[in-house]
Design a protein around this motif. Structure first.
Motif, PDB file in Angstrom:
ATOM      1  N   ILE A 178      43.587  65.450   1.098  1.00 11.85           N
ATOM      2  CA  ILE A 178      44.124  66.024   2.340  1.00 11.85           C
ATOM      3  C   ILE A 178      45.495  65.064   2.591  1.00 11.85           C
ATOM      4  CG2 ILE A 178      44.252  66.661   4.651  1.00 11.85           C
ATOM      5  CD1 ILE A 178      41.156  67.202   4.606  1.00 11.85           C
ATOM      6  N   LEU A 179      46.693  65.857   2.369  1.00 15.78           N
ATOM      7  CA  LEU A 179      47.939  64.849   2.773  1.00 15.78           C
ATOM      8  C   LEU A 179      48.367  65.317   4.160  1.00 15.78           C
ATOM      9  CD1 LEU A 179      50.061  63.567   1.093  1.00 15.78           C
ATOM     10  CD2 LEU A 179      51.239  65.751   0.881  1.00 15.78           C
ATOM     11  N   GLY A 180      48.605  64.051   4.962  1.00 16.41           N
ATOM     12  CA  GLY A 180      48.836  64.234   6.353  1.00 16.41           C
ATOM     13  C   GLY A 180      47.589  64.479   6.952  1.00 16.41           C
ATOM     14  N   PHE A 181      46.774  63.880   6.898  1.00 11.79           N
ATOM     15  CA  PHE A 181      45.478  64.032   7.587  1.00 11.79           C
ATOM     16  C   PHE A 181      45.481  63.281   8.769  1.00 11.79           C
ATOM     17  CE2 PHE A 181      40.635  63.718   7.618  1.00 11.79           C
ATOM     18  CZ  PHE A 181      40.503  64.963   8.106  1.00 11.79           C
ATOM     19  N   TYR A 182      46.258  63.647   9.925  1.00 14.25           N
ATOM     20  CA  TYR A 182      46.596  62.969  11.050  1.00 14.25           C
ATOM     21  C   TYR A 182      45.988  63.521  12.348  1.00 14.25           C
ATOM     22  CZ  TYR A 182      50.261  61.354   8.213  1.00 14.25           C
ATOM     23  OH  TYR A 182      50.828  60.722   7.047  1.00 14.25           O
ATOM     24  N   ASP A 183      45.485  62.695  13.302  1.00 10.90           N
ATOM     25  CA  ASP A 183      44.952  63.297  14.589  1.00 10.90           C
ATOM     26  C   ASP A 183      45.666  64.453  15.064  1.00 10.90           C
ATOM     27  OD1 ASP A 183      43.212  61.095  14.187  1.00 10.90           O
ATOM     28  OD2 ASP A 183      44.195  59.843  15.646  1.00 10.90           O
ATOM     29  N   GLU A 184      46.854  64.443  15.403  1.00  8.93           N
ATOM     30  CA  GLU A 184      47.654  65.421  16.004  1.00  8.93           C
ATOM     31  C   GLU A 184      47.551  66.803  15.320  1.00  8.93           C
ATOM     32  OE1 GLU A 184      49.594  61.532  16.948  1.00  8.93           O
ATOM     33  OE2 GLU A 184      48.701  62.415  15.187  1.00  8.93           O
ATOM     34  N   LEU A 185      47.572  66.791  13.725  1.00  7.85           N
ATOM     35  CA  LEU A 185      47.451  68.026  13.033  1.00  7.85           C
ATOM     36  C   LEU A 185      46.234  68.611  12.844  1.00  7.85           C
ATOM     37  CD1 LEU A 185      50.231  66.929  10.367  1.00  7.85           C
ATOM     38  CD2 LEU A 185      50.739  68.209  12.666  1.00  7.85           C
ATOM     39  N   TRP A 186      45.146  67.839  12.774  1.00  6.07           N
ATOM     40  CA  TRP A 186      43.933  68.184  12.596  1.00  6.07           C
ATOM     41  C   TRP A 186      42.982  67.804  13.693  1.00  6.07           C
ATOM     42  CZ3 TRP A 186      43.185  70.761   7.963  1.00  6.07           C
ATOM     43  CH2 TRP A 186      44.058  70.696   6.812  1.00  6.07           C
ATOM     44  N   PRO A 187      43.035  68.467  14.791  1.00  3.93           N
ATOM     45  CA  PRO A 187      42.423  67.913  16.247  1.00  3.93           C
ATOM     46  C   PRO A 187      40.863  68.113  15.985  1.00  3.93           C
ATOM     47  CG  PRO A 187      43.625  69.927  16.557  1.00  3.93           C
ATOM     48  CD  PRO A 187      44.115  69.429  15.038  1.00  3.93           C
ATOM     49  N   TYR A 188      40.413  68.843  15.330  1.00  6.39           N
ATOM     50  CA  TYR A 188      38.986  68.974  15.278  1.00  6.39           C
ATOM     51  C   TYR A 188      38.288  68.264  13.918  1.00  6.39           C
ATOM     52  CZ  TYR A 188      40.380  72.742  17.996  1.00  6.39           C
ATOM     53  OH  TYR A 188      40.858  73.682  19.090  1.00  6.39           O
ATOM     54  N   ALA A 189      38.996  67.408  13.311  1.00  2.00           N
ATOM     55  CA  ALA A 189      38.411  66.645  12.000  1.00  2.00           C
ATOM     56  C   ALA A 189      38.187  65.176  12.563  1.00  2.00           C
ATOM     57  CB  ALA A 189      39.250  66.561  11.186  1.00  2.00           C
ATOM     58  N   THR A 190      37.246  64.606  11.939  1.00  2.00           N
ATOM     59  CA  THR A 190      36.966  63.120  12.145  1.00  2.00           C
ATOM     60  C   THR A 190      37.204  62.575  11.112  1.00  2.00           C
ATOM     61  OG1 THR A 190      34.692  63.714  11.080  1.00  2.00           O
ATOM     62  CG2 THR A 190      34.946  63.855  13.706  1.00  2.00           C
ATOM     63  N   GLY A 191      37.616  61.138  11.001  1.00  2.00           N
ATOM     64  CA  GLY A 191      37.928  60.425   9.989  1.00  2.00           C
ATOM     65  C   GLY A 191      39.216  60.741   9.294  1.00  2.00           C
ATOM     66  N   THR A 192      40.183  60.795  10.388  1.00  2.00           N
ATOM     67  CA  THR A 192      41.530  61.138   9.978  1.00  2.00           C
ATOM     68  C   THR A 192      42.231  59.746   9.650  1.00  2.00           C
ATOM     69  OG1 THR A 192      42.146  60.875  12.202  1.00  2.00           O
ATOM     70  CG2 THR A 192      41.647  63.122  11.378  1.00  2.00           C
ATOM     71  N   ASP A 193      43.498  59.726   9.234  1.00  2.00           N
ATOM     72  CA  ASP A 193      44.177  58.585   9.054  1.00  2.00           C
ATOM     73  C   ASP A 193      44.850  58.064  10.259  1.00  2.00           C
ATOM     74  OD1 ASP A 193      43.644  58.760   6.354  1.00  2.00           O
ATOM     75  OD2 ASP A 193      45.518  60.006   5.865  1.00  2.00           O
ATOM     76  N   GLY A 194      44.726  58.503  11.654  1.00  4.79           N
ATOM     77  CA  GLY A 194      44.973  58.062  12.683  1.00  4.79           C
ATOM     78  C   GLY A 194      46.326  58.860  13.139  1.00  4.79           C
ATOM     79  N   SER A 195      47.045  58.389  14.033  1.00  3.24           N
ATOM     80  CA  SER A 195      48.312  59.143  14.736  1.00  3.24           C
ATOM     81  C   SER A 195      49.377  59.309  13.574  1.00  3.24           C
ATOM     82  CB  SER A 195      48.682  58.365  15.823  1.00  3.24           C
ATOM     83  OG  SER A 195      49.900  58.999  16.120  1.00  3.24           O
ATOM     84  N   ILE A 196      49.980  60.631  13.624  1.00 10.52           N
ATOM     85  CA  ILE A 196      51.040  60.624  12.914  1.00 10.52           C
ATOM     86  C   ILE A 196      52.114  59.553  12.993  1.00 10.52           C
ATOM     87  CG2 ILE A 196      52.033  62.305  14.101  1.00 10.52           C
ATOM     88  CD1 ILE A 196      52.932  63.833  11.736  1.00 10.52           C
ATOM     89  N   LYS A 197      52.170  59.275  14.309  1.00 13.53           N
ATOM     90  CA  LYS A 197      53.312  58.295  14.734  1.00 13.53           C
ATOM     91  C   LYS A 197      53.260  56.824  14.046  1.00 13.53           C
ATOM     92  CE  LYS A 197      53.766  60.979  19.009  1.00 13.53           C
ATOM     93  NZ  LYS A 197      53.552  61.201  20.282  1.00 13.53           N
ATOM     94  N   ALA A 198      52.135  56.651  13.618  1.00 17.31           N
ATOM     95  CA  ALA A 198      51.969  55.280  12.907  1.00 17.31           C
ATOM     96  C   ALA A 198      52.446  55.348  11.578  1.00 17.31           C
ATOM     97  CB  ALA A 198      50.530  54.821  13.055  1.00 17.31           C
ATOM     98  N   HIS A 199      52.833  56.534  11.065  1.00 17.37           N
ATOM     99  CA  HIS A 199      53.041  56.914   9.751  1.00 17.37           C
ATOM    100  C   HIS A 199      54.435  57.071   9.408  1.00 17.37           C
ATOM    101  CE1 HIS A 199      49.040  56.293   8.203  1.00 17.37           C
ATOM    102  NE2 HIS A 199      48.552  56.709   9.607  1.00 17.37           N
ATOM    103  N   THR A 200      55.226  56.813  10.302  1.00 18.23           N
ATOM    104  CA  THR A 200      56.839  57.021  10.255  1.00 18.23           C
ATOM    105  C   THR A 200      57.398  55.710   9.551  1.00 18.23           C
ATOM    106  OG1 THR A 200      57.327  56.376  12.370  1.00 18.23           O
ATOM    107  CG2 THR A 200      57.118  58.675  11.846  1.00 18.23           C
ATOM    108  N   SER A 201      58.630  56.036   9.029  1.00 19.13           N
ATOM    109  CA  SER A 201      59.418  54.868   8.443  1.00 19.13           C
ATOM    110  C   SER A 201      60.826  54.715   9.018  1.00 19.13           C
ATOM    111  CB  SER A 201      59.250  55.288   6.860  1.00 19.13           C
ATOM    112  OG  SER A 201      60.446  54.174   6.473  1.00 19.13           O
TER     113      SER A 201
END
Length: 128
Positions: A3-26
């Motif tokens: 899963i690409l982009g497995f972030y809390d905000e995009l997959w709200p019902y999932a567990t074990g995500t990669d955290g917040s999308i905001k922590a993955h910007t450059s």
């Protein structure tokens, strides 16, 4: 299947995500951002979901059908991932970017088996 982009905000019902999308910007863009964005936007559409999704980064834009699911047979992602990659310089995994470049930015044909794998993986994540 990854899963690409497995972030809390995009997959709200999932567990074990990669955290917040905001922590993955450059603070910098990839030189081929436009071509990678096109790849993301043209992945094989596996699951079409009619939606009008808010920009989870706080922008005013609504993203039509952002929850729909696309794949290239190895990775799967939400349709709105390209929006975040392009507009917020979202960092994507180096292995994914290397694959996209190796494929010369052309999404390969997805087999029925790969499509079924995506469906089996995603369905439980979308239904709480």
């Amino acid at each position: 299947m990854k899963i690409l982009g497995f972030y809390d905000e995009l997959w709200p019902y999932a567990t074990g995500t990669d955290g917040s999308i905001k922590a993955h910007t450059s603070t910098s863009r990839e030189p081929d951002t436009d071509r990678v964005r096109q790849y993301l936007d043209t992945g094989d559409l596996i699951l079409a979901i009619m939606s009008n999704d808010p920009d989870v980064m706080g922008g005013d834009r609504q993203i039509f059908n952002g929850s729909s699911i696309r794949t290239d047979g190895e990775y799967l992602w939400r349709q709105d991932l390209g929006h975040y990659y392009d507009n917020y310089d979202l960092r994507l995994p180096a292995a994914f970017l290397a694959q996209v470049r190796e494929l010369d930015y052309q999404v390969p044909e997805v087999s029925d088996g790969q499509a079924a794998e995506v469906d089996a993986l995603v369905t439980p994540l979308l239904n709480p």
